[in-house]
Design an enzyme around this catalytic site. Structure first.
Site, short mmCIF file in Angstrom:
data_model
loop_
_atom_site.label_atom_id
_atom_site.label_comp_id
_atom_site.label_asym_id
_atom_site.label_seq_id
_atom_site.Cartn_x
_atom_site.Cartn_y
_atom_site.Cartn_z
N HIS A 24 37.21 51.56 47.57
CA HIS A 24 37.53 50.13 47.61
C HIS A 24 38.99 49.81 47.88
O HIS A 24 39.35 48.66 48.08
CB HIS A 24 37.14 49.46 46.29
CG HIS A 24 38.11 49.75 45.18
ND1 HIS A 24 38.15 50.94 44.53
CD2 HIS A 24 39.11 48.99 44.65
CE1 HIS A 24 39.11 50.92 43.62
NE2 HIS A 24 39.72 49.75 43.68
C1 UD1 Z 1 41.94 45.01 42.35
C2 UD1 Z 1 43.22 45.83 42.07
C3 UD1 Z 1 42.90 47.31 42.18
C4 UD1 Z 1 41.72 47.69 41.30
C5 UD1 Z 1 40.53 46.81 41.67
C6 UD1 Z 1 39.30 47.12 40.86
C7 UD1 Z 1 45.15 44.54 42.89
C8 UD1 Z 1 46.27 44.52 43.87
N1 UD1 Z 1 44.25 45.53 43.06
O1 UD1 Z 1 41.54 45.26 43.69
O2 UD1 Z 1 44.03 48.05 41.75
O3 UD1 Z 1 41.40 49.05 41.52
O4 UD1 Z 1 40.91 45.45 41.46
O5 UD1 Z 1 38.23 46.36 41.31
O6 UD1 Z 1 45.11 43.73 41.99
N2 UD1 Z 1 35.93 40.15 45.29
C9 UD1 Z 1 34.69 39.67 44.95
N3 UD1 Z 1 34.46 39.38 43.63
C10 UD1 Z 1 35.41 39.54 42.68
C11 UD1 Z 1 36.68 40.02 43.03
C12 UD1 Z 1 36.92 40.32 44.34
O7 UD1 Z 1 33.83 39.50 45.79
O8 UD1 Z 1 35.11 39.27 41.50
C13 UD1 Z 1 36.20 40.52 46.71
C14 UD1 Z 1 36.82 39.40 47.47
O9 UD1 Z 1 36.35 39.45 48.76
C15 UD1 Z 1 38.30 39.75 47.44
C16 UD1 Z 1 38.26 41.28 47.47
O10 UD1 Z 1 37.09 41.62 46.73
O11 UD1 Z 1 39.02 39.18 48.48
C17 UD1 Z 1 39.45 41.94 46.85
O12 UD1 Z 1 39.64 41.48 45.50
P1 UD1 Z 1 41.08 41.52 44.82
O13 UD1 Z 1 41.04 40.89 43.49
O14 UD1 Z 1 42.09 41.01 45.78
O15 UD1 Z 1 41.39 43.06 44.67
P2 UD1 Z 1 40.47 44.34 44.41
O16 UD1 Z 1 40.16 44.98 45.71
O17 UD1 Z 1 39.31 44.04 43.48
#
Ligand code: UD1
Length: 356
Positions: A201
């Site tokens: 991820h």
């Molecule tokens: C974040 C952390 C990462 C951790 C991960 C665990 C940062 C910079 N990174 O990354 O270190 O390993 O969490 O999951 O904070 N999305 C959903 N539902 C959600 C949350 C996110 O669909 O509840 C999708 C969205 O499309 C979003 C993407 O995932 O744009 C990325 O989410 P984001 O919160 O930016 O970071 P993670 O990749 O989850």
């Protein structure tokens, strides 16, 4: 004494679970959720499973660019901290929520404690590495999980505020270890120790179509079944780059992210783990599973140096070649403490506040 823990989602919640039960006995402990993770499977399910109380407040920030997330969380935290006037704020890990909450508190002169301080990948292209460095340098107490993390902090001049207390994710793991079940892989019609557990991820692996395609092809090349627990970011990027076909293989089963114990159960009975997650690398080590980390570097070098983990990029050898050559080490060191870091953290916070 009022203190506030700020959490953004899944990785923070596993650490909070280890400290909450001790903090709750000693303080008026509020939990502020930023809403960075809002999907049931990345947040709410962990509250339920880890028996955490509902957050006292949710900023409902959601997804967006780093600037958007960090900016909104700073504003929301500032507001909440001003209303509640805590004696200390605790932040966990390396999410954008971690950095933003630490900034908001330190600008209000509220002391900050950072749980899981000092880990470094030495790769500043990772958003998490920036979050770790800045958070450590503006915090007042640094709870380091390992001796390597403590050394990193000392080298950065932060030794005086560092307390090595073990890894809270190991505490949480020991709390559920006995209850890990075989049902989960059986329900997926998988055979014991004859499948690979996969999670991918990280932004570096998902935000480049070329790199994501290489990873998916390598997974397709595996001869044993694969259970791929897919993060919403990965799902979105596979659609975006039109790479769904690369997962076309009778050997690959894709599922949504799983709960904490289901995910650990699936790891426990797998043949090996393939991941880019910092949390899963350590869980594989706790379970004595061989791990391939799909990255050029790791913030958990002890797992590689001890022979339990190998980095995959940029060599691009088929996974199975690595696994065939891999020798399970005879030695197994307790790098991550004794499972009592939550207790130590709560005790140190009390001492810190009483001395002020
Ligand atoms: C974040 C952390 C990462 C951790 C991960 C665990 C940062 C910079 N990174 O990354 O270190 O390993 O969490 O999951 O904070 N999305 C959903 N539902 C959600 C949350 C996110 O669909 O509840 C999708 C969205 O499309 C979003 C993407 O995932 O744009 C990325 O989410 P984001 O919160 O930016 O970071 P993670 O990749 O989850």
């Amino acid at each position: 004494m009022k203190i506030i823990s700020v959490v953004g989602g899944r990785p923070n919640l596993i650490k909070l679970a280890a400290v909450h039960k001790y903090l709750d006995k000693k303080f008026d402990h509020l939990i502020l959720h930023t809403g960075q993770h809002y999907s049931y499977k990345l947040s709410e399910i962990f509250f339920k499973e880890l028996k955490l109380p509902k957050p006292d407040f949710n900023l409902e920030v959601g997804s967006g660019s780093h600037a958007y997330q960090v900016g909104k969380i700073i504003l929301g935290c500032e507001n909440y901290f001003l209303k509640n006037r805590p004696r200390l704020v605790i932040v966990y890990g390396d999410m954008n929520s971690t950095l933003a909450a630490a900034l908001a508190a330190s600008k209000l002169n509220i002391p900050v404690a950072h749980v899981e301080a000092g880990i470094r990948s030495f790769d500043r292209s990772m958003p998490e590495e920036i979050n770790r460095i800045v958070t450590d340098h503006i915090s007042d107490i640094l709870f380091s999980p390992t001796s390597i993390a403590t050394q990193n902090l000392k080298k950065e001049g932060l030794g005086k505020v560092t307390i090595e207390c073990g890894d809270p994710t190991y505490d949480t793991f020991t709390g559920v270890e006995k209850g890990l079940k075989e049902d989960y892989y059986q329900r997926l019609k998988l055979k014991k120790r004859s499948y690979y557990y996969v999670t991918i991820h990280r932004a570096a692996n998902t935000d480049s179509g070329q790199r994501l395609a290489v990873i998916l092809e390598a997974l397709r090349g595996l001869k044993m079944p694969v259970i791929f627990l897919m993060h919403p970011r990965t799902k979105k990027m596979i659609q975006h780059f039109n790479l769904k076909k690369r997962l076309n293989s009778p050997n690959i089963t894709v599922t949504d992210p799983k709960s904490y114990t289901e995910s650990l159960s699936l790891q426990k009975f797998s043949r090996a783990v393939i991941t880019d997650s910092g949390g899963v690398q350590r869980e594989a080590y706790f379970l004595k599973k061989y791990c391939i980390t799909v990255r050029e570097n790791t913030e958990w070098p002890e797992t590689v140096e001890s022979g339990w983990n190998t980095l995959w990029f940029p060599q691009k050898k088929p996974f199975e070649d690595i696994l065939k050559m891999a020798k399970i080490p005879k030695r197994y060191a307790k790098f991550f403490g004794n499972g009592d870091s939550g207790f130590k953290i709560a005790k140190s916070i009390k001492k810190f506040l009483e001395s002020r």
